[in-house]
Design an enzyme around this catalytic site. Structure first.
Site, short mmCIF file in Angstrom:
data_model
loop_
_atom_site.label_atom_id
_atom_site.label_comp_id
_atom_site.label_asym_id
_atom_site.label_seq_id
_atom_site.Cartn_x
_atom_site.Cartn_y
_atom_site.Cartn_z
N GLY A 76 0.82 -1.21 0.00
CA GLY A 76 0.00 0.00 0.00
C GLY A 76 0.86 1.26 0.00
CD GLU A 127 -1.21 -8.13 7.14
OE1 GLU A 127 -0.35 -8.92 7.54
OE2 GLU A 127 -0.94 -7.02 6.66
#
Lengths: 569, 569
Positions: A88, A332
């Site tokens: 990101g 994740e």
């Protein structure tokens, strides 16, 4: 979606060759693809230019080679398939990144380590020499984040740019590790637990709020002739969609507290250089990250669909909740991989427990295999937390032990242990899910017990706990019936109690979502606002849509068409 | 999503009152919402201005009142909650609509009828007098369609504008019906069947193609130490995600043929004024529309998630397949309602069959309730279509008969028949699904049998048929175990055969999706192209993303920030 126009992304085999992994898949077909295609098309056969040469994609990765002469690391990403993809803020914004790379010193590989790498100029934001970086393009949500790609070619960084709290490369190239290698798990554990509350539970709670409020405003069809049209939440099928999601939101809220508390204890121990809790923390955070993201994603989708067409409108707020929460199943740690990590811990602990060795607190139950039967005698017995918690425990033990047994049988029959593991993974995933489900039910029941000073809340939480537990049994009857622990007659009692509970909780459904206490601004939903003025708000918001400004399409296309047609009449 | 900015859609209680249906829900809470909120927040209590007066929303609808004096119908939409909402092309484009309205003649209501209503001027496209219409705003997909809203206020249309093939209002106001009222069902039936192929099966087939091709190009982790990283399709868990979707795509392709053929026969009968097939056609089209849209939507989501992060990128093509197919669960009949319509037919037929009366062909099996046990003796027996088809039949009969029994018991115990129906709806939905699942398995098995002249294809189709059937049992073991028809030992055989099949079909997975014969242009996917050059294409397409053009955000925000910070050093 507009970004996907063909003009922007030209199609066709521009790359000139077929990936050989794919090509090889096509050589072994034991039937005629063309004939099968014809069968599907009802007759026509199509051909297409097919090419079958190319290069193998390989799982290569970025390297950081230490040069003692210059005291620098030299970073390289060897191939496109080894590019960094998704970080990101890296696509257009970041000036610096932390890059994980294989550390090499004097030709020896020391595995993955983190390095600070500047990728853009602080003067004019241009890419630094050797850096290729950009935005990965449109996604299902997260338009506000410039997820990026990164390829490094002979990028030099000073020795000090390696993050060296636990591992260090000294000027002469000596590699020094401090502390436990297991500490790497702790960061992931922390992140996985912290995302549950903000990124997963909140969307489910919002979706429940929107769908339940809407379901008492929306009326459709009559339950009985002559009556007013019924609120859709009064239909059993609507209750069966929404109320289990509500119960799950509460169940996972409480398991989140449980995990946070465990994490805090683990952190204190780590500061004392005691790493004993790490395996259990890793297994629980992995398993619950997977189970909760999966359950909540499915729950948001159910809420969306339960609002019918209006749920599909972005003005309901539900589509963006769904497209956002869906990502949590992937980031994740991909859920299947996480469940298999939790399962590996379960199997290890089961073997240890069977051998009489001590195991962490959350899995001591694996040692106490009981072969009894569920003692419930009527449907009310299934409102006893002892009864259903015991049933969940039984299933978790059975799935773990039977998979461990299959694994051993395969290995003893001569199957390589890695193949054997792969052949058990579908069942290992089931065992890991059952373990988490059991812990969640047990924790919910214990939380309810602790609410004894708050009688009103304890009562409604007890109902939700019962619903969470019985919905899980009702949705997964085979697991409980399989070895006869629960009889078919008992399963009918579960069904009866479960359906009864829906009607009980239905009465408190709106206050139960009001308690989540979202402001209208946070919900951003025409269906779910506190005042329930659904139709007026939908109409107001729709009128303000930019799509209601006059489109040039009328002047350009429709008007000439309509006027020409008229003149021919 | 950009349309949902708060500035465009102001929030808060702009409407000044709380919907009373919602307000009443809040008065009965048996606990303190504030205390519960505090519990969830971990301490803080929040308050908010709450108002509790307003107007009831009622299920009113548009009326068309015939005026014999002017020979016109006068149309009115009484309230915002009765507005037309969602019709495609109506928001900005259409000049004429077909409006369904309650027909009134001389004060008597004759129910819903269709009327042609001009809503926009043919000269300048402005709205006609009395017409309020516009676009309903942003949706999860279908941006290319201007779904609209419509409110009519004293709109006059000539008598001839009522569609009068089957019902007519004569100049003097006499109402004449021709043909059967049931014919209304036929239009819905036709639409529901026709959408299966184009709007539901095609997206699932595309998603399977993308995910399976990607899964033989993508390599991750090693199955065994020292080996190359494995293709992810070689992992059992990946096979278990994708291959059942592939089998379902084939199963539903064949059931689509079955439904089309039934529809054609029905149409021929209707032309002969024989409406006998309508109830069965209605039930099958309703049930299968629901079952197939639900199954395929879930399947597309599984494919998306099985591609990990890249599946979430719009460049994979999967997100837009998902957001599009999701709508099919809602439009042309919300799925739960459709399943309950199919269930009503099932219950009726079961009662008729039990009383020895004749029933339509698809449900004759309900008459032949057998109380035997599954005769399978080893895992290979579960590759026999007779064995598993019989098991599916048994479950469908059991769920239908037990729900019929519960319904009768409730009514005999004094529960009002409408309440009794509502209390059985969760189980009625299960029965309807089981019925469709049985028909789908039976039809797949029969289709495979007819392929005897095409040995290669028959063999692989047999595997897929087995997989479709066994996956259904494996995913729903409780239904088969419940009354002991299938024993736990037999269920273990099902699991073993099912997992074996995954490895068998894995070998032909790519040719099986190649057979769907999508061009790269149609797939529009960086992951799923025929040549498998996944990473190169992802990289090429990402580079072309408009998000990679220099953003003004750098000059406006980042540059001042970075330069100021530097000057302070």
């Amino acid at each position: 979606m507009a970004l996907l126009e063909t003009s922007k992304y030209p199609q066709g085999s521009v790359l000139g060759s077929v990936n050989p992994d794919l090509a090889s898949e096509r050589q072994t077909a034991s039937f005629s693809v063309e004939k099968l295609t014809a069968l599907l098309d009802g007759g026509t056969e199509q051909t297409r230019i097919r090419r079958a040469v190319g290069t193998y994609l390989q799982g290569l990765e970025t390297t950081a080679v230490f040069d003692t002469a210059t005291q620098e690391f030299i970073l390289n990403t060897p191939k496109i398939s080894a590019m960094k993809w998704w970080p990101g803020d890296m696509g257009r914004s970041a000036t610096h990144t932390v890059v994980f790379a294989q550390l090499y010193v004097h030709g020896k590989c020391y595995g993955i380590h983190p390095f600070i790498v500047q990728i853009r100029s602080l003067q004019d934001h241009s890419l630094c020499p050797g850096v290729t970086a950009g935005d990965i393009g449109p996604k299902m949500n997260f338009e506000h984040i410039d997820n990026g790609y990164l390829l490094l070619k002979n990028v030099h960084i000073p020795r000090e740019n390696m993050l060296s709290k636990f591992c260090e490369v000294r000027p002469d190239g000596t590699y020094v590790r401090q502390g436990s290698q297991k500490i790497n798990y702790f960061t992931m554990t922390t992140v996985r637990i912290s995302l549950i509350s903000d990124e997963v539970l909140t969307p489910l709670m919002k979706a429940c709020t929107i769908a339940i409020r809407y379901s008492v405003v929306r009326r459709q069809s009559k339950l009985k002739p002559g009556e007013q049209e019924a609120k859709i939440l009064d239909y059993q099928t609507q209750q069966e969609k929404l109320l289990p999601q509500l119960a799950a939101a509460y169940a996972f809220h409480f398991i989140n507290d449980y995990l946070q508390e465990l994490l805090n204890r683990g952190y204190i121990e780590i500061q004392k250089k005691n790493f004993d809790m790490l395996p259990e923390l890793h297994a629980l955070s992995s398993g619950f990250k997977a189970v909760i993201t999966q359950h909540c994603t499915a729950g948001v989708e159910i809420c969306l669909r339960a609002c019918g067409g209006h749920g599909y409108s972005l003005l309901s707020g539900l589509p963006s909740l769904y497209t956002k929460i869906l990502a949590s199943c992937i980031y994740e740690g991909e859920n299947t991989i996480l469940l298999l990590q939790a399962a590996r811990f379960l199997i290890k602990c089961f073997m240890a427990a069977s051998a009489g060795q001590p195991v962490p607190p959350s899995v001591t139950y694996l040692a106490a295999v009981k072969h009894g039967k569920c003692p419930a005698k009527n449907k009310l017995d299934f409102l006893s937390p002892d009864i259903y918690t015991e049933a969940y425990q039984h299933v978790a033990v059975r799935l773990t032990s039977s998979t461990a047994e299959k694994l051993q049988d395969l290995i003893q029959s001569g199957v390589n242990k890695h193949d054997a593991w792969n052949q058990c993974t579908v069942q290992l995933v089931q065992a890991a899910k059952a373990h988490c489900h059991y812990i969640a039910v047990k924790n919910f029941a214990e939380t309810v017990e602790k609410l004894e000073t708050k009688a009103g809340i304890q009562k409604i939480m007890k109902h939700l706990c019962d619903l969470f537990a019985l919905h899980g049994i009702f949705s997964n009857t085979g697991a409980f019936l399989h070895d006869g622990y629960t009889s078919p007659a008992q399963m009918d009692m579960v069904t009866a109690s479960y359906l009864d509970l829906l009607a009980v909780i239905r009465k408190d459904a709106v206050p139960l979502v009001d308690a989540f206490d979202f402001t209208d601004k946070t919900l951003n939903s025409a269906l779910g606002s506190y005042d329930g003025q659904v139709y007026q708000r939908l109409y107001q918001w729709a009128q303000k849509s930019p799509t209601n400004q006059m489109s040039p399409a009328y002047e350009t296309y429709l008007k000439p068409l309509l006027h020409n047609t008229l003149s021919k009449l």
